[in-house]
Design a protein around this motif. Structure first.
Motif, mmCIF file in Angstrom:
data_model
loop_
_atom_site.group_PDB
_atom_site.id
_atom_site.type_symbol
_atom_site.label_atom_id
_atom_site.label_comp_id
_atom_site.label_asym_id
_atom_site.label_seq_id
_atom_site.Cartn_x
_atom_site.Cartn_y
_atom_site.Cartn_z
ATOM 1 N N GLU A 353 0.809 -1.225 0.000
ATOM 2 C CA GLU A 353 0.000 0.000 0.000
ATOM 3 C C GLU A 353 0.846 1.281 0.000
ATOM 4 O O GLU A 353 0.419 2.312 -0.513
ATOM 5 C CB GLU A 353 -0.938 0.015 1.219
ATOM 6 N N GLN A 354 2.051 1.210 0.580
ATOM 7 C CA GLN A 354 2.905 2.405 0.687
ATOM 8 C C GLN A 354 3.987 2.461 -0.391
ATOM 9 O O GLN A 354 4.821 3.359 -0.387
ATOM 10 C CB GLN A 354 3.571 2.432 2.078
ATOM 11 N N ARG A 355 4.005 1.492 -1.270
ATOM 12 C CA ARG A 355 5.050 1.421 -2.286
ATOM 13 C C ARG A 355 4.955 2.616 -3.245
ATOM 14 O O ARG A 355 3.870 3.051 -3.602
ATOM 15 C CB ARG A 355 4.888 0.120 -3.071
ATOM 16 N N SER A 356 6.103 3.131 -3.651
ATOM 17 C CA SER A 356 6.099 4.285 -4.561
ATOM 18 C C SER A 356 5.622 3.853 -5.948
ATOM 19 O O SER A 356 5.694 2.676 -6.305
ATOM 20 C CB SER A 356 7.505 4.891 -4.661
ATOM 21 N N TYR A 357 5.173 4.821 -6.714
ATOM 22 C CA TYR A 357 4.659 4.543 -8.058
ATOM 23 C C TYR A 357 5.286 5.534 -9.026
ATOM 24 O O TYR A 357 4.660 6.531 -9.418
ATOM 25 C CB TYR A 357 3.124 4.644 -8.058
ATOM 26 N N PRO A 358 6.544 5.288 -9.427
ATOM 27 C CA PRO A 358 7.245 6.233 -10.310
ATOM 28 C C PRO A 358 6.590 6.388 -11.679
ATOM 29 O O PRO A 358 6.819 7.383 -12.379
ATOM 30 C CB PRO A 358 8.649 5.617 -10.437
ATOM 31 N N GLN A 359 5.752 5.410 -12.050
ATOM 32 C CA GLN A 359 5.061 5.489 -13.344
ATOM 33 C C GLN A 359 4.219 6.765 -13.457
ATOM 34 O O GLN A 359 4.035 7.299 -14.554
ATOM 35 C CB GLN A 359 4.161 4.264 -13.542
ATOM 36 N N ALA A 360 3.704 7.231 -12.308
ATOM 37 C CA ALA A 360 2.820 8.407 -12.329
ATOM 38 C C ALA A 360 3.544 9.626 -12.888
ATOM 39 O O ALA A 360 3.066 10.275 -13.837
ATOM 40 C CB ALA A 360 2.284 8.688 -10.925
ATOM 41 N N ASP A 361 4.696 9.946 -12.314
ATOM 42 C CA ASP A 361 5.437 11.121 -12.794
ATOM 43 C C ASP A 361 5.969 10.905 -14.207
ATOM 44 O O ASP A 361 6.046 11.853 -15.006
ATOM 45 C CB ASP A 361 6.594 11.437 -11.834
ATOM 46 N N TYR A 362 6.329 9.674 -14.523
ATOM 47 C CA TYR A 362 6.835 9.378 -15.866
ATOM 48 C C TYR A 362 5.748 9.640 -16.919
ATOM 49 O O TYR A 362 6.005 10.249 -17.964
ATOM 50 C CB TYR A 362 7.306 7.923 -15.935
ATOM 51 N N LEU A 363 4.534 9.196 -16.627
ATOM 52 C CA LEU A 363 3.426 9.408 -17.564
ATOM 53 C C LEU A 363 3.082 10.888 -17.698
ATOM 54 O O LEU A 363 2.797 11.375 -18.798
ATOM 55 C CB LEU A 363 2.193 8.614 -17.109
ATOM 56 N N ARG A 364 3.116 11.611 -16.583
ATOM 57 C CA ARG A 364 2.862 13.058 -16.647
ATOM 58 C C ARG A 364 3.916 13.743 -17.512
ATOM 59 O O ARG A 364 3.602 14.623 -18.319
ATOM 60 C CB ARG A 364 2.872 13.668 -15.236
ATOM 61 N N GLY A 365 5.162 13.334 -17.320
ATOM 62 C CA GLY A 365 6.251 13.919 -18.107
ATOM 63 C C GLY A 365 6.098 13.624 -19.589
ATOM 64 O O GLY A 365 6.353 14.493 -20.434
ATOM 65 N N ALA A 366 5.659 12.401 -19.902
ATOM 66 C CA ALA A 366 5.451 12.024 -21.306
ATOM 67 C C ALA A 366 4.351 12.876 -21.929
ATOM 68 O O ALA A 366 4.489 13.356 -23.070
ATOM 69 C CB ALA A 366 5.091 10.540 -21.384
ATOM 70 N N ALA A 367 3.277 13.075 -21.179
ATOM 71 C CA ALA A 367 2.171 13.897 -21.685
ATOM 72 C C ALA A 367 2.644 15.325 -21.936
ATOM 73 O O ALA A 367 2.310 15.937 -22.960
ATOM 74 C CB ALA A 367 1.012 13.880 -20.694
ATOM 75 N N ASN A 368 3.450 15.863 -21.020
ATOM 76 C CA ASN A 368 3.965 17.225 -21.189
ATOM 77 C C ASN A 368 4.893 17.319 -22.401
ATOM 78 O O ASN A 368 4.859 18.295 -23.150
ATOM 79 C CB ASN A 368 4.699 17.675 -19.920
ATOM 80 N N ALA A 369 5.714 16.269 -22.590
ATOM 81 C CA ALA A 369 6.638 16.261 -23.738
ATOM 82 C C ALA A 369 5.861 16.293 -25.054
ATOM 83 O O ALA A 369 6.215 17.046 -25.982
ATOM 84 C CB ALA A 369 7.528 15.016 -23.673
ATOM 85 N N ALA A 370 4.800 15.513 -25.120
ATOM 86 C CA ALA A 370 3.987 15.473 -26.346
ATOM 87 C C ALA A 370 3.259 16.795 -26.563
ATOM 88 O O ALA A 370 3.092 17.251 -27.699
ATOM 89 C CB ALA A 370 2.993 14.320 -26.261
ATOM 90 N N ARG A 371 2.840 17.417 -25.456
ATOM 91 C CA ARG A 371 2.096 18.681 -25.575
ATOM 92 C C ARG A 371 2.983 19.841 -26.034
ATOM 93 O O ARG A 371 2.480 20.841 -26.550
ATOM 94 C CB ARG A 371 1.475 19.054 -24.214
#
Length: 409
Positions: A353-371
Motif C-alpha cells: 500500500e505504501q510502495r512508490s509509483y514512479p510510473q505516475a510522474d513518468y506518464l505526466r512527463g510524457a504527456a507534457n513532452a507530447a504537448r
C-alpha cells in the motif's frame, strides 16, 4: 400543528457529527394549513412543502403501504390524524427513526439511540422488506459508519438476503440505484458497501460481473492478496483513502472485470483480461446509466491500466498511442484521473500500500513532452489536412523518444 426534526439530523447530532441536511415532519396539519402559512408545495406523490424563508423541506406525517413492485410501489396516506410514531415506523433503520422537538426532547419509539450506542444498523419494522432500495441504503450506511465500528444487525441482514432473492432488486430503476451507488462510493470506506451487498446476496443480482471476481486467483508474485475480489476491494479502499473523485472510484471498482471471464484452467494468469473486460464494463455502465465521464474513464482504465503499470518499459510509439487514446491535448484531467486509478490499483495489494509509483510522474512527463510540440511551425511549412496530422504525430514521437532517453540516462 407540531413540528419535529427527524432522521439524519437527529442521528448525526447524537453521534457528534456535523448536521448538514435537516428534514422536518409536521404532525396534526392539513395541506390547506401549510399553504396558508406560506409553505410552497413540491411533492407530487405525497405532501412535502418548502419553508417560505429557509427553503427547507417539511413533510406532513404520513403512513404508507405496499401497492406494487420496486421503490415506487407504495400508496401514501397523510392526514392530521397520523401520529409521529406512525410516521417514524415507516422509516428504514432505527437510527433514522428518531425525532426531536424545538427543545431537543427526543422521541425514540423504536430504540434508535440504543442501537446508536450498540453501533447497530437495525430495521425498524418488517415493512423494511417492502422496499428493495433499502438494501442499497443499509449497505451505504454501513460504508459511512464503518469507521465508528457499525455493523448490520443479523436479522436485518437476513431481510436484505430475502429481498435479494425475491427479484425485487430487479425492479429498481437505474437512476435510483446509481444515486445510492455513487453516494456509497464517495463514503470513507466504500469497500464496505460492496462487502455488505455481497454478504446479503445483492451483489450477484446488481453487479454479477463484480461478484464473479471473488474466488478468482491472481499470480501471488504480483498480488500477495491472491483473490481478485479482495484486490478490487483494496483498490477501492485506497481510492477513498487518497480522496479520489467518483470517476476514479468507479473505474477502480470495474477495472479488473475481465479476470472473471478467465477459464479456470488458465488461472492464476489472466491473458488479455483488459480487452475481455470491456464488454462487461460497458454492460455495468449501461445498467446503471452512469454519467458519461464515469463511463469513459472506466472503459479507458479497464483497457489501459496494465500500460500504466508498464509505462517505464513502453516504446515511444506505444506511449504515443496511449496519449492519443486519452486525448491528453484537449482533456488533460482525464489522463490525470487515469494515472490516479493506476496508482490505486498498484497500491491495492497486500503489503504494498505504501510502495512508490514512479510510473505516475513518468506518464505526466510524457504527456507534457507530447504537448510541447508546436503546430504553428508545421503550418508555416505548408502542412495541412491529413499531412498535418501525420507531421504532428512524427514530431510528438520524436519528442517522446527524446523524453525516454533523458529519463533513462
Amino acid at each position: 400543528m407540531q413540528i419535529y426534526k427527524v432522521g439524519g439530523a437527529v442521528r448525526d447530532r447524537l453521534l457528534g457529527k456535523p448536521v448538514t441536511d435537516i428534514d422536518w415532519v409536521v404532525v396534526g396539519a392539513t395541506t390547506e394549513e401549510m399553504l396558508a402559512k406560506g409553505f410552497r408545495p413540491v411533492g407530487a406523490d405525497f405532501p412535502v412543502f418548502l419553508h417560505p424563508k429557509s427553503g427547507e423541506e417539511y413533510a406532513l406525517a404520513r403512513t404508507e403501504r405496499k401497492s406494487g413492485r420496486g421503490y415506487g410501489g407504495f400508496t401514501f396516506h397523510a392526514s392530521p390524524e397520523v401520529t409521529l410514531e406512525e410516521d417514524l415506523i415507516r422509516r428504514d433503520l432505527t437510527i433514522n427513526a428518531m425525532a426531536e422537538d424545538d427543545q431537543q426532547n427526543l422521541t425514540d419509539p423504536y430504540h434508535g439511540q440504543r442501537d446508536l450506542e450498540a453501533r447497530l444498523l437495525r430495521h425498524v419494522s418488517p415493512a423494511f422488506a417492502e422496499d428493495p432500495l433499502r438494501v442499497l441504503r443499509v449497505a451505504r450506511f454501513a460504508a459511512r459508519y464503518a469507521g465508528l465500528d457499525f455493523t448490520v444487525a443479523s436479522e436485518t441482514l437476513e431481510l436484505m438476503r430475502q429481498l435479494s432473492e425475491s427479484g425485487e432488486l430487479e425492479a429498481l430503476t437505474a437512476e435510483r440505484s446509481w444515486k445510492e451507488i455513487s453516494r456509497a462510493l464517495m463514503e470513507d470506506q466504500p469497500q464496505v458497501f460492496i462487502e455488505v451487498l455481497r454478504e446479503c446476496g445483492a451483489l450477484k443480482v446488481l453487479m454479477p460481473e463484480v461478484d464473479a471476481l471473488f474466488g478468482v486467483p491472481q499470480p501471488e508474485a504480483h498480488h500477495p492478496e491472491i483473490d481478485t475480489g479482495a484486490h478490487t476491494l483494496s483498490v477501492l479502499e485506497q481510492a477513498a483513502r487518497h480522496k479520489q473523485p467518483l470517476t476514479v472510484r468507479w473505474a477502480c471498482l470495474l477495472h479488473d472485470l475481465g479476470k472473471g471471464l478467465t477459464p479456470k484452467e488458465e488461472w492464476p494468469r489472466h491473458i488479455a483480461h483488459e480487452h475481455k473486460g470491456l464488454k462487461l464494463i460497458k454492460a455495468v455502465n449501461e445498467r446503471f446509466k452512469a454519467p458519461k465521464d464515469c463511463q469513459e474513464l472506466a472503459l479507458l482504465v479497464g483497457e489501459y491500466h496494465t500500460h500504466g503499470h508498464r509505462a517505464l518499459e513502453l516504446k515511444p510509439s506505444t506511449l504515443l498511442e496511449l496519449l492519443q487514446s486519452f486525448d491528453v491535448y484537449r482533456r488533460p484531467q482525464r489522463f490525470e484521473e487515469f494515472i490516479a486509478a493506476c496508482e490505486m490499483d498498484a497500491r491495492g495489494r497486500k503489503g504494498l500500500e505504501q510502495r512508490s509509483y514512479p510510473q505516475a510522474d513518468y506518464l505526466r512527463g510524457a504527456a507534457n513532452a507530447a504537448r510541447t510540440v508546436a503546430v504553428q511551425p508545421l503550418l508555416e511549412k505548408g502542412f495541412k489536412g491529413p499531412e498535418l496530422g501525420e507531421a504532428i504525430k512524427r514530431e510528438r514521437l520524436k519528442a517522446l523518444k527524446a523524453y525516454k532517453e533523458a529519463a533513462s540516462a
